[in-house]
Scaffold this active site. Sequence first.
Site: not given
Ligand code: FRU
Length: 471
Positions: A16-17
């Site tokens: 993800n991020d």
């Molecule tokens: C955003 C988020 C962040 C967190 C991460 C967890 O997509 O929810 O706030 O650190 O992803 O994977």
Amino acid sequence: MKRPNYRLTAWQNWTNDPNGLIYACGRYHAFYQHHPYDPRWGPMHWGHATSPDLYRWTQQPIALYPDENGTCFSGSAVLDSANTSGLGDGGNPVLVLIYTSHPEAAADGRHYEAQSLAWSRDGETFMKYNGNPVIPNNGVPDFRDPKVFWHAPSASWICVLAAFDRVAVYRSPNLIDWTHASDFGPGETTIPGVWECPDLFPLELDGETHWVLLVSLGTDNAHGRGVVEYFIGDFDGQRFVRRVSTPVPRLLDQGSDLYAVQTFANTEDRILLGWAANPGYAGDTPTTGFCGQLSAPRLLSLYRDLNGQPALAARPVPLPADIIAANGPATTELPATAWQLDFTPPDAAFRLELSNDAGECLSLAQSPTRLLSLDRSQSGNMSYSPLLELPQFRRREVEPRTAAPGHWQITLDGPLLEIYADDGSRVLTQLVYPSQPYTKLRFEGLRNVNLTTCHPYEIPQAADPFLFRES
Ligand code: FRU
């Protein structure tokens, strides 16, 4: 669906991020939220990739593994050139990662997170700081995603982090001892949701410095999008004060599929990567072997909008010459690899359609009043999530942001369509899953459409991604 060529994905399974974006040790580093054992979100690790040019990535061994403080949620990276932290050895500047330690849920079911450090002297192997966490939890759940930068005027490290319904600002002389300076929010937005992934940086417009605060606010199903809101104001080293207020929230992207963005540290230009997905259905996307991708690198700048207010524009970082396989006027044929279309519409109204032999079709049109509409309802697989039945997730409409029309760039790489309209004043990120690549292009009302084709490329893998597994 094949992986993108030049957009970063995890070496396998879930991402993800983007995290820890930085230019250091002669290359760009992108870390990413990663679950290496499953194509779904799970206990978070930090994957790691490096690139000479932001397009050709090489996968490196996983940088951070969960530990007794929790799993490793999002965060950022800095180069501690003056060795303020004492973690360096007087030789190469130390690369410091500041990340969220995400513990098990407390008795009330909430997660009371804290911020931790890891460091590296070679940009490849990372050690956790043994005094973690450096910013303990202050009683607030959803306390995460530290973005740190050096603020020269006050000779201090600044950390902005999300604290449930606001952004908290912390200061430190050495990355280890932090004091709380101020908060921004919660009354600053009309969008409900947990605040995540803040970023704060200066940009110039007409010789004046403006500070931009980016915040991700979850998904907004009613409007068919993930929300990355931005605020423009001043920052004095202690407090961010919004200067430009607008009746409606100002969003970085008008598509459905951009979230949790971050900008690079240690670069002259302000360059951003985002998680090109919608958290509402990211885990359901029809891919095998990988799940999730980062956006194209985007160059941020300010322009004046229709009300004369400073506003944020984004354009893709230009492709390096040796990635370009062919570059010429667009014909009716599209290559199956990654490509980019460039044009300046001669008149407001035009239509553009991408399609394949399976009869799937993606259409983009602009009306005489420059209302942009993008329709992915017939673009391919649109049944992988019930959210995609909602019209707002199928068709996007965006009003013009500038009085004069400008240059357009449209890129497609794997499932990721990115539209940068009118010099990047309107950007849409939209995922599409055709059953076979779009190979046909049809347009009306356009001239001089230029097609840039990219060489096919596969992201090289680290010899052993688990090489530095922590015990
Ligand atoms: C955003 C988020 C962040 C967190 C991460 C967890 O997509 O929810 O706030 O650190 O992803 O994977």
